[in-house]
Design a protein around this motif. Sequence first.
Motif, mmCIF file in Angstrom:
data_model
loop_
_atom_site.group_PDB
_atom_site.id
_atom_site.type_symbol
_atom_site.label_atom_id
_atom_site.label_comp_id
_atom_site.label_asym_id
_atom_site.label_seq_id
_atom_site.Cartn_x
_atom_site.Cartn_y
_atom_site.Cartn_z
ATOM 1 N N UNK A 146 0.811 -1.235 0.000
ATOM 2 C CA UNK A 146 0.000 0.000 0.000
ATOM 3 C C UNK A 146 0.840 1.279 0.000
ATOM 4 N N UNK A 147 2.071 1.209 0.531
ATOM 5 C CA UNK A 147 2.873 2.438 0.582
ATOM 6 C C UNK A 147 3.435 2.860 -0.779
ATOM 7 N N UNK A 148 3.304 1.972 -1.767
ATOM 8 C CA UNK A 148 3.718 2.372 -3.123
ATOM 9 C C UNK A 148 2.731 3.354 -3.733
ATOM 10 N N UNK A 149 1.560 3.466 -3.111
ATOM 11 C CA UNK A 149 0.493 4.261 -3.727
ATOM 12 C C UNK A 149 0.559 5.722 -3.296
ATOM 13 N N UNK A 150 0.018 6.603 -4.159
ATOM 14 C CA UNK A 150 0.049 8.035 -3.865
ATOM 15 C C UNK A 150 -0.933 8.401 -2.756
ATOM 16 N N UNK A 151 -2.077 7.753 -2.757
ATOM 17 C CA UNK A 151 -3.141 8.117 -1.812
ATOM 18 C C UNK A 151 -3.825 6.846 -1.325
ATOM 19 N N UNK A 152 -4.220 6.842 -0.038
ATOM 20 C CA UNK A 152 -5.000 5.717 0.488
ATOM 21 C C UNK A 152 -6.391 6.217 0.874
ATOM 22 N N UNK A 153 -7.387 5.428 0.544
ATOM 23 C CA UNK A 153 -8.765 5.792 0.892
ATOM 24 C C UNK A 153 -9.374 4.596 1.627
ATOM 25 N N UNK A 154 -9.956 4.842 2.801
ATOM 26 C CA UNK A 154 -10.586 3.752 3.548
ATOM 27 C C UNK A 154 -12.043 3.631 3.098
ATOM 28 N N UNK A 155 -12.431 2.413 2.702
ATOM 29 C CA UNK A 155 -13.814 2.197 2.263
ATOM 30 C C UNK A 155 -14.681 1.778 3.448
ATOM 31 N N UNK A 156 -15.088 2.801 4.202
ATOM 32 C CA UNK A 156 -15.999 2.545 5.325
ATOM 33 C C UNK A 156 -17.419 2.667 4.792
ATOM 34 N N UNK A 157 -17.668 3.806 4.171
ATOM 35 C CA UNK A 157 -18.982 4.076 3.590
ATOM 36 C C UNK A 157 -18.771 4.251 2.077
ATOM 37 N N UNK A 158 -19.569 3.544 1.273
ATOM 38 C CA UNK A 158 -19.317 3.517 -0.178
ATOM 39 C C UNK A 158 -19.377 4.916 -0.794
ATOM 40 N N UNK A 159 -20.431 5.670 -0.447
ATOM 41 C CA UNK A 159 -20.597 6.996 -1.050
ATOM 42 C C UNK A 159 -19.451 7.926 -0.697
ATOM 43 N N UNK A 160 -19.013 7.829 0.544
ATOM 44 C CA UNK A 160 -17.930 8.702 0.999
ATOM 45 C C UNK A 160 -16.610 8.327 0.315
ATOM 46 N N UNK A 161 -16.345 7.017 0.237
ATOM 47 C CA UNK A 161 -15.102 6.570 -0.426
ATOM 48 C C UNK A 161 -15.130 6.993 -1.888
ATOM 49 N N UNK A 162 -16.302 6.851 -2.537
ATOM 50 C CA UNK A 162 -16.418 7.229 -3.950
ATOM 51 C C UNK A 162 -16.144 8.726 -4.104
ATOM 52 N N UNK A 163 -16.694 9.516 -3.193
ATOM 53 C CA UNK A 163 -16.481 10.967 -3.274
ATOM 54 C C UNK A 163 -14.993 11.302 -3.121
ATOM 55 N N UNK A 164 -14.342 10.604 -2.201
ATOM 56 C CA UNK A 164 -12.905 10.853 -2.014
ATOM 57 C C UNK A 164 -12.121 10.545 -3.282
ATOM 58 N N UNK A 165 -12.500 9.441 -3.952
ATOM 59 C CA UNK A 165 -11.795 9.074 -5.186
ATOM 60 C C UNK A 165 -12.073 10.116 -6.269
ATOM 61 N N UNK A 166 -13.335 10.529 -6.374
ATOM 62 C CA UNK A 166 -13.691 11.500 -7.417
ATOM 63 C C UNK A 166 -12.966 12.828 -7.195
#
Length: 301
Positions: free
Chosen positions: A266-286
């Motif tokens: 996971x540390x190779x990645x630029x950003x980490x997003x925790x998928x607790x709530x689908x809508x919130x995780x999707x918003x973070x990705x967008x």
Amino acid sequence: MPDVDRAAAGRAAIAARRARAAVKQAVHHRLRRALDVAETAWADPTTPEGSLRVRELLTSIPGIGATRVARIMAELGIADAKRVGGLGSRQRERLREWLEAREGAPSRPVSRLVVLAGPTAVGKGTVSTYIRDHYPDVLLSVSATTRAPRPGEVDGEHYYFVTDEDFDAMIERGDFLEYATVHNASRYGTPRPPIDAALAQGRSVLLEIDLQGARAVRAAMPEALLVFLLPPSWEELVRRLTGRGTEDAAEQSRRLDTARIELAAQDEFDVKVVNRDVGRAAQEVVELLAVPGAPSARTRS
Ligand SMILES: Nc1nc2c(ncn2[C@@H]2O[C@H](COP(=O)(O)OP(=O)(O)O)[C@@H](O)[C@H]2O)c(=O)[nH]1
Ligand SMILES: Nc1ncnc2c1ncn2[C@@H]1O[C@H](COP(=O)(O)OP(=O)(O)O)[C@@H](O)[C@H]1O
């Protein structure tokens, strides 16, 4: 520039970019954590979170010292000794808005090409589908795969379901941006033409692929932003995998072995997003996807 110097400069640029992303990620993480703490306190003020002082909550955010905390609390109309659980509804609203505004503030890197990866059953498909349904401006790349469709999966929408021979022909033609064998089983590949076309039209593109694919895209298109989707806990990941019920016990245990390896990367990645709530995780990705036409000095492509 000699090749050796160019390679060293390239490595230094990548290291600097990762360091900047790591700092931004840390701040973002603390802000999200502060929001989670506040929501827990407001759901039940008798929890330890409820007895935390607002001042302590705010100083947990990197870059905010005592002087700034005093000013922020004065702006929000919150007395110095107030506890999070003891805030009135207006004060809660103001604090929530303040944290959310900072959290959504333009501090994270953005790119027109985002790669979403993460361990099996973390919810990559669910979050991607949510983005496809709620953010139609984003092109969700449809991969080709040699695996059989699951019930409800539609050819051309979830995947292009192809034979081994078709897949070989696509490799031959150079159709793939990247391809890989996943879970030691089927082959998956990202068709390149739709991505090039979308980027040429100024659209943002999301790829939902595995770790090997993410690495291959980084090598082929260094402007891509790599996002790692995390489960809230290992136990929750196992629950999601077994709850989905699409794999037998042997396949589940094989996937969990791969998941351990993937989590370690996971540390190779630029950003980490925790998928607790689908809508919130999707918003973070967008929010990491550059919106065409929006001025942004941070845009990578
Ligand atoms: N490298 C690569 N991986 C892909 C591609 N499409 C899907 N995957 C990954 O293949 C894995 C298996 O996908 P799938 O069979 O749908 O099962 P899942 O584990 O439930 O998502 C997941 O990690 C996907 O992210 C692709 O085009 N390239
Ligand atoms: N935020 C979430 N909270 C609870 N369950 C989730 C969440 N996101 C996904 N799931 C569930 O977890 C399971 C695995 O999700 P899926 O999208 O198939 O994962 P992946 O594509 O990463 O393998 C599905 O049953 C899905 O409904």
